[in-house]
Each structure stands twice: as structure tokens, then as C-alpha cells.
Design a protein around this motif. Sequence first.
Motif, PDB file in Angstrom:
ATOM      1  N   LEU A 108      -2.926  -0.796   7.048  1.00 21.22           N
ATOM      2  CA  LEU A 108      -2.163  -2.035   6.945  1.00 21.22           C
ATOM      3  C   LEU A 108      -0.686  -1.795   7.233  1.00 21.22           C
ATOM      4  CD1 LEU A 108      -3.760  -3.687   3.781  1.00 21.22           C
ATOM      5  CD2 LEU A 108      -4.326  -4.049   6.191  1.00 21.22           C
ATOM      6  N   ALA A 109      -0.154  -0.711   6.714  1.00 18.59           N
ATOM      7  CA  ALA A 109       1.261  -0.409   6.950  1.00 18.59           C
ATOM      8  C   ALA A 109       1.533  -0.194   8.437  1.00 18.59           C
ATOM      9  CB  ALA A 109       1.665   0.824   6.148  1.00 18.59           C
TER      10      ALA A 109
ATOM     11  N   PHE B 228     -13.223   6.321   3.649  1.00 17.94           N
ATOM     12  CA  PHE B 228     -12.424   5.109   3.761  1.00 17.94           C
ATOM     13  C   PHE B 228     -11.976   4.695   2.353  1.00 17.94           C
ATOM     14  CE2 PHE B 228     -11.406   0.662   4.479  1.00 17.94           C
ATOM     15  CZ  PHE B 228     -10.842   0.667   5.738  1.00 17.94           C
ATOM     16  N   THR B 229     -10.878   5.234   1.923  1.00 20.91           N
ATOM     17  CA  THR B 229     -10.364   5.033   0.568  1.00 20.91           C
ATOM     18  C   THR B 229      -9.298   3.937   0.565  1.00 20.91           C
ATOM     19  OG1 THR B 229      -8.629   6.680   0.896  1.00 20.91           O
ATOM     20  CG2 THR B 229     -10.768   7.472   0.052  1.00 20.91           C
ATOM     21  N   PRO B 230      -8.906   3.458  -0.615  1.00 18.13           N
ATOM     22  CA  PRO B 230      -7.796   2.496  -0.679  1.00 18.13           C
ATOM     23  C   PRO B 230      -6.523   3.040  -0.038  1.00 18.13           C
ATOM     24  CG  PRO B 230      -8.977   2.520  -2.759  1.00 18.13           C
ATOM     25  CD  PRO B 230      -9.545   3.643  -1.936  1.00 18.13           C
ATOM     26  N   GLU B 231      -6.289   4.336  -0.176  1.00 16.19           N
ATOM     27  CA  GLU B 231      -5.096   4.936   0.421  1.00 16.19           C
ATOM     28  C   GLU B 231      -5.154   4.874   1.947  1.00 16.19           C
ATOM     29  OE1 GLU B 231      -5.597   6.038  -3.624  1.00 16.19           O
ATOM     30  OE2 GLU B 231      -6.974   6.371  -1.936  1.00 16.19           O
ATOM     31  N   VAL B 232      -6.336   5.181   2.506  1.00 15.36           N
ATOM     32  CA  VAL B 232      -6.515   5.089   3.958  1.00 15.36           C
ATOM     33  C   VAL B 232      -6.300   3.657   4.427  1.00 15.36           C
ATOM     34  CG1 VAL B 232      -8.217   5.251   5.820  1.00 15.36           C
ATOM     35  CG2 VAL B 232      -8.021   7.102   4.144  1.00 15.36           C
TER      36      VAL B 232
ATOM     37  N   SER C 120       1.310  -6.063   6.528  1.00 13.09           N
ATOM     38  CA  SER C 120       2.181  -5.348   5.600  1.00 13.09           C
ATOM     39  C   SER C 120       2.262  -6.153   4.310  1.00 13.09           C
ATOM     40  CB  SER C 120       3.577  -5.177   6.208  1.00 13.09           C
ATOM     41  OG  SER C 120       4.126  -6.422   6.571  1.00 13.09           O
ATOM     42  N   MET C 121       1.737  -5.618   3.239  1.00 15.66           N
ATOM     43  CA  MET C 121       1.649  -6.340   1.971  1.00 15.66           C
ATOM     44  C   MET C 121       1.864  -5.380   0.817  1.00 15.66           C
ATOM     45  SD  MET C 121      -2.516  -7.007   1.939  1.00 15.66           S
ATOM     46  CE  MET C 121      -2.529  -7.793   3.554  1.00 15.66           C
ATOM     47  N   THR C 122       1.927  -5.895  -0.381  1.00 11.88           N
ATOM     48  CA  THR C 122       2.147  -5.041  -1.541  1.00 11.88           C
ATOM     49  C   THR C 122       0.917  -4.185  -1.809  1.00 11.88           C
ATOM     50  OG1 THR C 122       1.259  -6.604  -3.161  1.00 11.88           O
ATOM     51  CG2 THR C 122       3.598  -6.854  -2.535  1.00 11.88           C
ATOM     52  N   GLU C 123       1.106  -3.143  -2.603  1.00 12.73           N
ATOM     53  CA  GLU C 123      -0.016  -2.263  -2.940  1.00 12.73           C
ATOM     54  C   GLU C 123      -1.093  -3.031  -3.690  1.00 12.73           C
ATOM     55  OE1 GLU C 123      -0.864   1.753  -5.602  1.00 12.73           O
ATOM     56  OE2 GLU C 123       1.065   1.536  -4.559  1.00 12.73           O
ATOM     57  N   ASP C 124      -0.696  -3.915  -4.599  1.00 10.07           N
ATOM     58  CA  ASP C 124      -1.690  -4.696  -5.345  1.00 10.07           C
ATOM     59  C   ASP C 124      -2.482  -5.613  -4.420  1.00 10.07           C
ATOM     60  OD1 ASP C 124      -0.990  -3.530  -7.717  1.00 10.07           O
ATOM     61  OD2 ASP C 124       0.288  -5.180  -8.404  1.00 10.07           O
ATOM     62  N   GLU C 125      -1.797  -6.232  -3.463  1.00  9.68           N
ATOM     63  CA  GLU C 125      -2.494  -7.102  -2.510  1.00  9.68           C
ATOM     64  C   GLU C 125      -3.451  -6.296  -1.639  1.00  9.68           C
ATOM     65  OE1 GLU C 125       0.714 -10.678  -1.657  1.00  9.68           O
ATOM     66  OE2 GLU C 125       0.971  -8.736  -0.647  1.00  9.68           O
ATOM     67  N   ALA C 126      -3.012  -5.126  -1.184  1.00 10.77           N
ATOM     68  CA  ALA C 126      -3.862  -4.276  -0.349  1.00 10.77           C
ATOM     69  C   ALA C 126      -5.090  -3.820  -1.116  1.00 10.77           C
ATOM     70  CB  ALA C 126      -3.066  -3.073   0.157  1.00 10.77           C
ATOM     71  N   ASN C 127      -4.913  -3.473  -2.377  1.00  9.20           N
ATOM     72  CA  ASN C 127      -6.053  -3.052  -3.194  1.00  9.20           C
ATOM     73  C   ASN C 127      -7.021  -4.216  -3.419  1.00  9.20           C
ATOM     74  OD1 ASN C 127      -5.093  -0.437  -3.397  1.00  9.20           O
ATOM     75  ND2 ASN C 127      -4.071  -0.779  -5.359  1.00  9.20           N
TER      76      ASN C 127
END
Length: 286
Positions: A154-155, A145-149, A196-203
Motif C-alpha cells: 500500500l505504501a 503474505f503478512t500484514p507487514e507485506v 496510502s493509509m494509516t496502519e489501523d486502516e491497512a490492518n
Amino acid sequence: MPELPEIHAMAADLGGRLEGRAIARFDVVSFAALKTFDPPVSALSGLEIGEVTRHGKFLDIAVADLHLIMHLARAGWIRWWETPRVQGGRPGKGPLAARLALEGGEGFDVTEAGTKKSLAIYLVRQPSEVPGIANLGPDPLTEEFTPEVFRGILAKAGRSQIKGVLRNQSVIAGIGNAYSDEILHSARMSPFKPASMTEDEANRLFDAMQTTLREAISRADGLAASELKKEKKSGLQVHGRTGQPCPVCGDTVRQVIYSDSTFQYCPTCQTGGKPLADRVLSRLVK
């Protein structure tokens, strides 16, 4: 409701008490709680208990080539006892749902408070035979379960509210109402924010999830099942703290009621100081 950290600690506690011991009998008192009939629960008598694990919020007790699986729902719990118990009263009328007795004494009761009974017990040959387990999303604490996953999840969820996404067991396993509140507070995000959010928000949300769940597991590590409710409550920042000051900023923790549930949040930390309307159709998009 016990969530991932409590079930994780409960599995560890029960594992230390049960592994390698034989079952004398397993009695189901609330027949509505038992969701399977083949094999019968009488098949457990005399069998040795193996590993105790979890799948999301499901507790899994391996017994020989069978699995005794329980979902404690909103008001279920495991209560260990050291001296034999005698069941009184009418079956299904009290909190007792089932009782497991070990050979040589000791055992535990499976209880459920309240009148709304949702606790579920399964005896199966494979965990995947339980529909709730077969449909579980990924476990958020595994290496896979990585940040990419997470960003992909979320997308795919798109405009769905993030609170609901975090709680959806078919999307992410193990997070319920309380820890989704805590994760969003830690991430400083509105519960109504779209997935659906920005990459920084998701991280940022990913990091909040990992920190919140792992710290809760760390606090619960080594505790007996009887101590887990108190520990969970004492460690919460906003959930269940309506009207109290936020421990981060001091603002008043607020509540939204929807359907048959509620959630709590801090306006200053999460919604730019704006209170959310207390109804299910409310939206606050940041």
C-alpha cells in the motif's frame, strides 16, 4: 469472471477428476485462444495428468513435464462432460474454445460466452513462461503474505485508488472486480480511497481481504465447476446488487460505471453516506 476462490475450487474439482488419467486428445477450436505453438498441443496425447493447481486466476494442469495453463478471462468457463461430444459448426464461431478428451471417455470443454474473446490457453514447459504468471504479485492467501507485506504494498502504491490496487494482478494475485468490491465493503472503505493509509486502516483492509477470500473458498469447497457461478453470486454482498438493499445497513447499493467495467458499493457503509459520481475521474478521499 472467475477469481481466486472460483479458480481454487475449480482446480480442486478438476484435480479429483483428472489426476492420474491419460489424455486422448486436446483440440483447440478457437485458434485465437491458443497463445503458444511450441510444444504443439498434439504433444499432450497419451500423457498422464498430474497435479491441478492455480497461479492467481490462472488454472494450471500439469501433464508429464508440460503445463496446460488457462486464463478464463471475463466470460470463460470449464464444462465437464461424461459422454463423448461431437463438434459441429464453424470453428471459432460458437462458445467452444477447446476440448480435452480423456482415454476411456469423459473430459471437459473450455468455453467463452459473448463476442469479445479474451480467453487464453498456453502449453508450456514451465509456468513462468506465461507472461501473466511471470508478472504476478504475491498470493494473498500464502503464509508469506503478512500484514507487514501488505502495508508495504500500500505504501508503494501511494495515492493510487485502492480499488485499482486490489485488482492489479502484478501487485496482488487473484483478486478481480467482484471480490475487490466485497473486500472494500467489508472494510468499510471507499473504492476511491488512496492506497496510502494509516496502519489501523491497512490492518482492517488486510483482515477484510483474508476473511472475504477464505469464506468464499469455504463456500465453494467441494462444489463442481458447474455450481461455482451460482455459489459466487449468492455469496456477494454488494457486487452485482445495484439497486438492492445493503445486507449490512439497508441502504441502496449503488454503481459506478467506468471504461468497460463497473463496481458497486454501499454509501452508508463505505463513503459516509455520500454517493460517488458515476464517472472514472471521480474522487472521494476519506
